[in-house]
Design an enzyme around this catalytic site. Structure first.
Site, PDB file in Angstrom:
ATOM      1  N   ASP A 103       0.829  -1.200   0.000  1.00  7.49           N
ATOM      2  CA  ASP A 103       0.000   0.000   0.000  1.00  7.49           C
ATOM      3  C   ASP A 103       0.869   1.258   0.000  1.00  7.49           C
ATOM      4  OD1 ASP A 103       0.878  -0.210   2.617  1.00  7.49           O
ATOM      5  OD2 ASP A 103      -1.117  -0.250   3.521  1.00  7.49           O
ATOM      6  N   SER A 104       2.184   1.057   0.073  1.00  7.65           N
ATOM      7  CA  SER A 104       3.138   2.155  -0.130  1.00  7.65           C
ATOM      8  C   SER A 104       2.969   2.789  -1.507  1.00  7.65           C
ATOM      9  CB  SER A 104       4.571   1.644   0.023  1.00  7.65           C
ATOM     10  OG  SER A 104       4.811   0.533  -0.832  1.00  7.65           O
ATOM     11  N   ASP A 109      -0.661  -6.250   0.014  1.00 10.72           N
ATOM     12  CA  ASP A 109      -1.048  -5.584   1.255  1.00 10.72           C
ATOM     13  C   ASP A 109      -2.564  -5.487   1.364  1.00 10.72           C
ATOM     14  OD1 ASP A 109       0.937  -4.911   3.055  1.00 10.72           O
ATOM     15  OD2 ASP A 109       1.512  -3.086   1.996  1.00 10.72           O
ATOM     16  N   LYS A 158      -0.837  -9.489   3.286  1.00  8.69           N
ATOM     17  CA  LYS A 158      -0.119  -8.987   4.458  1.00  8.69           C
ATOM     18  C   LYS A 158      -0.998  -8.027   5.223  1.00  8.69           C
ATOM     19  CE  LYS A 158       3.299  -5.904   4.129  1.00  8.69           C
ATOM     20  NZ  LYS A 158       2.820  -4.796   5.015  1.00  8.69           N
ATOM     21  N   GLU A 203      -1.171  -5.553   9.024  1.00 10.52           N
ATOM     22  CA  GLU A 203      -0.412  -4.951  10.112  1.00 10.52           C
ATOM     23  C   GLU A 203      -1.089  -5.215  11.453  1.00 10.52           C
ATOM     24  OE1 GLU A 203       0.251  -0.805   9.332  1.00 10.52           O
ATOM     25  OE2 GLU A 203       0.975  -1.169   7.291  1.00 10.52           O
ATOM     26  N   GLU A 252       9.358  -3.867  10.648  1.00 13.12           N
ATOM     27  CA  GLU A 252       9.664  -2.536  10.109  1.00 13.12           C
ATOM     28  C   GLU A 252      10.021  -1.566  11.227  1.00 13.12           C
ATOM     29  OE1 GLU A 252       7.981   1.040   7.230  1.00 13.12           O
ATOM     30  OE2 GLU A 252       6.805  -0.794   7.443  1.00 13.12           O
TER      31      GLU A 252
END
Length: 270
Positions: A50-51, A89, A118, A120, A187
Site C-alpha cells: 500500500d506504499s 497488502d 499482508k 499490520e 519494520e
C-alpha cells in the site's frame, strides 16, 4: 555423477521457510507489470504494498489506498512476474473485523494470482490470522513501525527503544507465528530486538529498517533506485540515481526533437 537442482518455476512459502538460517530472502516492492517483469528473475518476493499510495500516487501516507487499488496493481504485477512469491497488502480498513477481512482476502485470491496477503498488527490480530489461515489464505504479519497507524502514533516512530516495547514486539511475533502467519515483516525496529525475534521464532523475518540480522530484507523500489527523492529514510541505500538518469534521457530526447535530429532516416518510413 552429480545431480543438478532443477530451477524453481515458482517460489512458494515452503521455499521461503526453508531459507530460514540458510540464505537471505530478497524482497522488493512493485506496482506494475513492467517493473515486476524486470525484477522477476532477481528476487524471491515481490510485495504489492500500500506504499504505492505514496510512491505511485504521491500521497502523504498509505491510509486512503483501497481494496480496488490493491487488486488492480496486484493483477498487473502478477502479469509481469512469474517466479517470485507475490504478497498483496491489505489496505487500511479492509480487515477491521473477521467478516470484512475474509471477504477481501478471498477477493485477492479469486481475482489475482497473489501468493499471500499482508496485514499490520500484533497479538490483537492473532485470532484474525488464524481465521484467515484456516480458510487457506497465507498471511504475512507486519509489526513494529506500522504505516497504517502513523496518524495514531503521531508520525513514523522507531519501535523497540525500551524494555516495554521490546517485550511487546516479541509477544506480538510469537502470537502471530502461533496463529499461523507464514512470514513476518519487521519494520522500523531496533536491531537487538529484531535479532532476538528472528532467533526466537521459526518463521522467516523480512526486515525494513530493522538491521541486518533479519532472514531477509525489503525496500521500496523507487527509494532503492533513486526515483523518490522528496524524503529518504535513514535505512534506504540508493543503488541508482534513477530520477537523474531518466531526466537526462528526456532532455536529450527533447534536444534531438528541437534540433530536427529525431527521427532520422533510419527511424522513418518511405
Amino acid at each position: 555423477m552429480s545431480m543438478q537442482t532443477a530451477p524453481i518455476k515458482k517460489i512458494t512459502l515452503n521455499h521461503l521457510q526453508a531459507k530460514k538460517n540458510q540464505e537471505k530472502i530478497i524482497a522488493i516492492t512493485a506496482y506494475d507489470a513492467l517493473f515486476a517483469q524486470i525484477f522477476d528473475p532477481l528476487v524471491d518476493v515481490i510485495l504489492v504494498g500500500d506504499s504505492l499510495n505514496m510512491s505511485f500516487f504521491n500521497q502523504n501516507d498509505t491510509l486512503n489506498a483501497s481494496v480496488g487499488m490493491m487488486l488492480y496493481h496486484t493483477k498487473a504485477v502478477c502479469a509481469g512476474a512469474k517466479i517470485p512469491f507475490i504478497i498483496t497488502d491489505m489496505p487500511f480498513g479492509s480487515y477491521k473485523d473477521e467478516k470484512t477481512a475474509l471477504k477481501n482476502a478471498i477477493r485477492v485470491y479469486k481475482e489475482t494470482q497473489a501468493s499471500a496477503i499482508k496485514l499490520e498488527g500484533g497479538k490483537e490480530k492473532a485470532k484474525l490470522v488464524k481465521t484467515l489461515t484456516d480458510e487457506g489464505v497465507i498471511v504475512v504479519g507486519h509489526i513494529g513501525l506500522m504505516p497504517q497507524f502513523v496518524r495514531l502514533d503521531g508520525g513514523y516512530k522507531i519501535k523497540g527503544k525500551n524494555e516495554e516495547q521490546q517485550k511487546k514486539l516479541l509477544e506480538d511475533a510469537l502470537s502471530l507465528e502461533e496463529a499461523g502467519a507464514g512470514l513476518l515483516v519487521l519494520e522500523g525496529i531496533t536491531t537487538p530486538i529484531a535479532q532476538k525475534i528472528t532467533q526466537t521464532i521459526k518463521i522467516p523475518t523480512i526486515g525494513i529498517g530493522s538491521g541486518k540480522d533479519c532472514d531477509g530484507q525489503i525496500l521500496v523500489w523507487s527509494d532503492m533506485l533513486g526515483f523518490f527523492d522528496s524524503f529518504k529514510p535513514k535505512f534506504v541505500r540508493e543503488y541508482l540515481k534513477g530520477k537523474e538518469l531518466v531526466q537526462n534521457a528526456i532532455k536529450q530526447y527533447a534536444d534531438d526533437v528541437k534540433k530536427g535530429n529525431f527521427p532520422n532516416e533510419l527511424e522513418s518510413y518511405h
